[in-house]
Design a protein around this motif. Structure first.
Motif, PDB file in Angstrom:
ATOM      1  N   LEU A  92      43.468  41.637  35.331  1.00  0.00           N
ATOM      2  CA  LEU A  92      44.764  40.950  35.312  1.00  0.00           C
ATOM      3  C   LEU A  92      44.887  40.027  34.108  1.00  0.00           C
ATOM      4  O   LEU A  92      44.035  39.166  33.894  1.00  0.00           O
ATOM      5  CB  LEU A  92      44.937  40.131  36.593  1.00  0.00           C
ATOM      6  CG  LEU A  92      45.049  40.919  37.901  1.00  0.00           C
ATOM      7  CD1 LEU A  92      45.077  39.967  39.088  1.00  0.00           C
ATOM      8  CD2 LEU A  92      46.280  41.814  37.889  1.00  0.00           C
ATOM      9  N   GLU A  93      45.952  40.205  33.366  1.00  0.00           N
ATOM     10  CA  GLU A  93      46.235  39.301  32.248  1.00  0.00           C
ATOM     11  C   GLU A  93      47.160  38.183  32.748  1.00  0.00           C
ATOM     12  O   GLU A  93      47.842  38.367  33.762  1.00  0.00           O
ATOM     13  CB  GLU A  93      46.929  40.084  31.132  1.00  0.00           C
ATOM     14  CG  GLU A  93      45.964  41.055  30.474  1.00  0.00           C
ATOM     15  CD  GLU A  93      46.652  42.033  29.521  1.00  0.00           C
ATOM     16  OE1 GLU A  93      47.890  41.960  29.365  1.00  0.00           O
ATOM     17  OE2 GLU A  93      45.939  42.860  28.950  1.00  0.00           O
ATOM     18  N   PRO A  94      47.200  37.048  32.040  1.00  0.00           N
ATOM     19  CA  PRO A  94      48.048  35.933  32.501  1.00  0.00           C
ATOM     20  C   PRO A  94      49.486  36.343  32.816  1.00  0.00           C
ATOM     21  O   PRO A  94      50.056  35.892  33.813  1.00  0.00           O
ATOM     22  CB  PRO A  94      47.986  34.949  31.329  1.00  0.00           C
ATOM     23  CG  PRO A  94      46.631  35.172  30.752  1.00  0.00           C
ATOM     24  CD  PRO A  94      46.391  36.661  30.864  1.00  0.00           C
ATOM     25  N   LYS A  99      53.677  36.996  36.872  1.00  0.00           N
ATOM     26  CA  LYS A  99      54.703  37.800  37.564  1.00  0.00           C
ATOM     27  C   LYS A  99      54.405  37.870  39.060  1.00  0.00           C
ATOM     28  O   LYS A  99      55.321  37.808  39.884  1.00  0.00           O
ATOM     29  CB  LYS A  99      54.734  39.215  36.984  1.00  0.00           C
ATOM     30  CG  LYS A  99      55.386  39.280  35.616  1.00  0.00           C
ATOM     31  CD  LYS A  99      55.354  40.713  35.132  1.00  0.00           C
ATOM     32  CE  LYS A  99      55.959  40.856  33.757  1.00  0.00           C
ATOM     33  NZ  LYS A  99      55.740  42.207  33.219  1.00  0.00           N
ATOM     34  N   LEU A 100      53.121  37.989  39.411  1.00  0.00           N
ATOM     35  CA  LEU A 100      52.746  38.029  40.833  1.00  0.00           C
ATOM     36  C   LEU A 100      53.084  36.695  41.496  1.00  0.00           C
ATOM     37  O   LEU A 100      53.634  36.655  42.612  1.00  0.00           O
ATOM     38  CB  LEU A 100      51.247  38.330  40.988  1.00  0.00           C
ATOM     39  CG  LEU A 100      50.801  39.724  40.531  1.00  0.00           C
ATOM     40  CD1 LEU A 100      49.271  39.812  40.501  1.00  0.00           C
ATOM     41  CD2 LEU A 100      51.369  40.801  41.443  1.00  0.00           C
ATOM     42  N   LEU A 101      52.778  35.596  40.800  1.00  0.00           N
ATOM     43  CA  LEU A 101      53.062  34.272  41.368  1.00  0.00           C
ATOM     44  C   LEU A 101      54.574  34.062  41.492  1.00  0.00           C
ATOM     45  O   LEU A 101      55.055  33.466  42.465  1.00  0.00           O
ATOM     46  CB  LEU A 101      52.425  33.167  40.513  1.00  0.00           C
ATOM     47  CG  LEU A 101      50.882  33.168  40.475  1.00  0.00           C
ATOM     48  CD1 LEU A 101      50.380  32.102  39.507  1.00  0.00           C
ATOM     49  CD2 LEU A 101      50.294  32.916  41.867  1.00  0.00           C
ATOM     50  N   LEU A 207      54.555  43.670  46.044  1.00  0.00           N
ATOM     51  CA  LEU A 207      55.368  42.600  45.451  1.00  0.00           C
ATOM     52  C   LEU A 207      56.277  43.142  44.338  1.00  0.00           C
ATOM     53  O   LEU A 207      57.024  42.387  43.716  1.00  0.00           O
ATOM     54  CB  LEU A 207      54.452  41.500  44.885  1.00  0.00           C
ATOM     55  CG  LEU A 207      53.644  40.702  45.921  1.00  0.00           C
ATOM     56  CD1 LEU A 207      52.656  39.772  45.233  1.00  0.00           C
ATOM     57  CD2 LEU A 207      54.569  39.897  46.838  1.00  0.00           C
ATOM     58  N   GLY A 208      56.156  44.435  44.075  1.00  0.00           N
ATOM     59  CA  GLY A 208      57.012  45.071  43.056  1.00  0.00           C
ATOM     60  C   GLY A 208      56.642  44.676  41.636  1.00  0.00           C
ATOM     61  O   GLY A 208      57.512  44.592  40.763  1.00  0.00           O
ATOM     62  N   VAL A 209      55.348  44.407  41.398  1.00  0.00           N
ATOM     63  CA  VAL A 209      54.930  43.958  40.059  1.00  0.00           C
ATOM     64  C   VAL A 209      54.007  44.993  39.417  1.00  0.00           C
ATOM     65  O   VAL A 209      53.039  45.441  40.019  1.00  0.00           O
ATOM     66  CB  VAL A 209      54.212  42.587  40.142  1.00  0.00           C
ATOM     67  CG1 VAL A 209      53.696  42.161  38.773  1.00  0.00           C
ATOM     68  CG2 VAL A 209      55.146  41.525  40.700  1.00  0.00           C
ATOM     69  N   ASP A 210      54.339  45.342  38.173  1.00  0.00           N
ATOM     70  CA  ASP A 210      53.499  46.259  37.399  1.00  0.00           C
ATOM     71  C   ASP A 210      52.472  45.402  36.641  1.00  0.00           C
ATOM     72  O   ASP A 210      52.852  44.557  35.836  1.00  0.00           O
ATOM     73  CB  ASP A 210      54.403  47.023  36.416  1.00  0.00           C
ATOM     74  CG  ASP A 210      53.595  47.896  35.473  1.00  0.00           C
ATOM     75  OD1 ASP A 210      52.379  48.073  35.705  1.00  0.00           O
ATOM     76  OD2 ASP A 210      54.178  48.406  34.496  1.00  0.00           O
TER      77      ASP A 210
END
Ligand code: AMP
Length: 249
Positions: A92-94, A99-101, A207-210
């Motif tokens: 995971l990159e920042p 985006k997840l947060l 969460l709909g995050v790529d």
């Protein structure tokens, strides 16, 4: 007021990391992992806000492999009420974490989000800032004091050569610096209690995050070793070397 705290599982600060032989990264096999120290400070601050009656609930979130549950349990032993694991084995990159947060902020609607100023493994110092931009929330980075006054956050920031105090409208994002507080040791009863606190698991897809990486690590190298010292016969030679070779006087 609900407070969301982001906690990352990182190589323990006391471990001397080894670079993999092919230079593709750091060797994580059999290495002790711990909660990122700045995140431990973030959890402590949130728990103190709860103890002061300012916060009503402290939710901790970690993004990464299943083992991050341990990190969440550590945070709950300090005093967080519940945990959310965004489980993925992807690197995971920042930006992906931000985006997840952001997706969790949309679900949980916290008034305050506290992150560490940086993760001690990647030293990026980016996630909090990216999150503030994505969530369109005010941010105060490098916090050494946080107070909630009249429904606003008053944050003292550590800046070059001094301190700056800013006031933010809530909801807001704060990142912690080292002097914000000294985290408590989790007591055995609290470690036991933490095992029973709720821990939900979700995934980036839910969460709909790529989270596909956008950066490629080209190489990782160990810091250069220290050169051997030399003995000098007298003070005059030392002074000459400092003047002509080291050029420090
Ligand atoms: P960084 O931008 O990578 O230096 O990280 C700054 C802060 O973002 C950390 O101190 C954590 O609070 C948060 N953070 C970064 N990565 C994660 C992760 N995988 N899970 C939870 N929080 C994270």
């Amino acid at each position: 007021m609900k407070v969301l705290v982001a906690v990352k599982r990182v190589v323990d600060a006391n471990v001397k990391v080894r670079v993999k032989a092919d230079g593709s990264g750091v060797d994580l096999a059999n290495v002790k992992m711990s909660i990122n120290p700045f995140d431990e400070i973030a959890v402590e601050e949130a728990v103190r806000l709860k103890e002061q009656g300012v916060a009503s609930e402290v939710v901790v979130v970690s993004c990464g492999p299943a083992a991050c549950q341990e990190t969440l349990r550590t945070a709950m032993a300090i005093g967080a009420d519940r945990g959310v694991l965004v489980e993925t084995d992807a690197a995971l990159e920042p930006l992906a974490v931000a985006k997840l947060l952001k997706a969790l902020i949309d679900k949980e609607a916290p008034q305050l989000v506290i992150l560490g100023k940086q993760a001690i493994d990647d030293d990026c110092n980016q996630t909090g800032q990216m999150l503030a931009a994505l969530a369109a929330r005010p941010q105060a980075t490098f916090a050494s004091q946080v107070e909630i006054v009249d429904g606003k956050a008053r944050v003292t920031r550590e800046i070059d050569g001094g301190l700056e105090t800013v006031q933010l409208a809530l909801p807001a994002i704060v990142t912690t610096d080292l002097r914000l507080n000294e985290p408590r040791y989790a007591t055995l009863p609290n470690i036991m209690k933490a095992k029973k606190k709720p821990l939900d698991t979700t995934t980036p897809a839910q969460l709909g995050v790529d989270v596909t990486p956008r950066l490629a690590t080209l190489r990782t190298v160990e810091p250069a070793g220290r050169a051997a010292g030399v003995k000098v016969p007298d003070v005059a030679t030392l002074v000459a070397k400092l003047k002509n070779e080291a050029k420090v006087i």
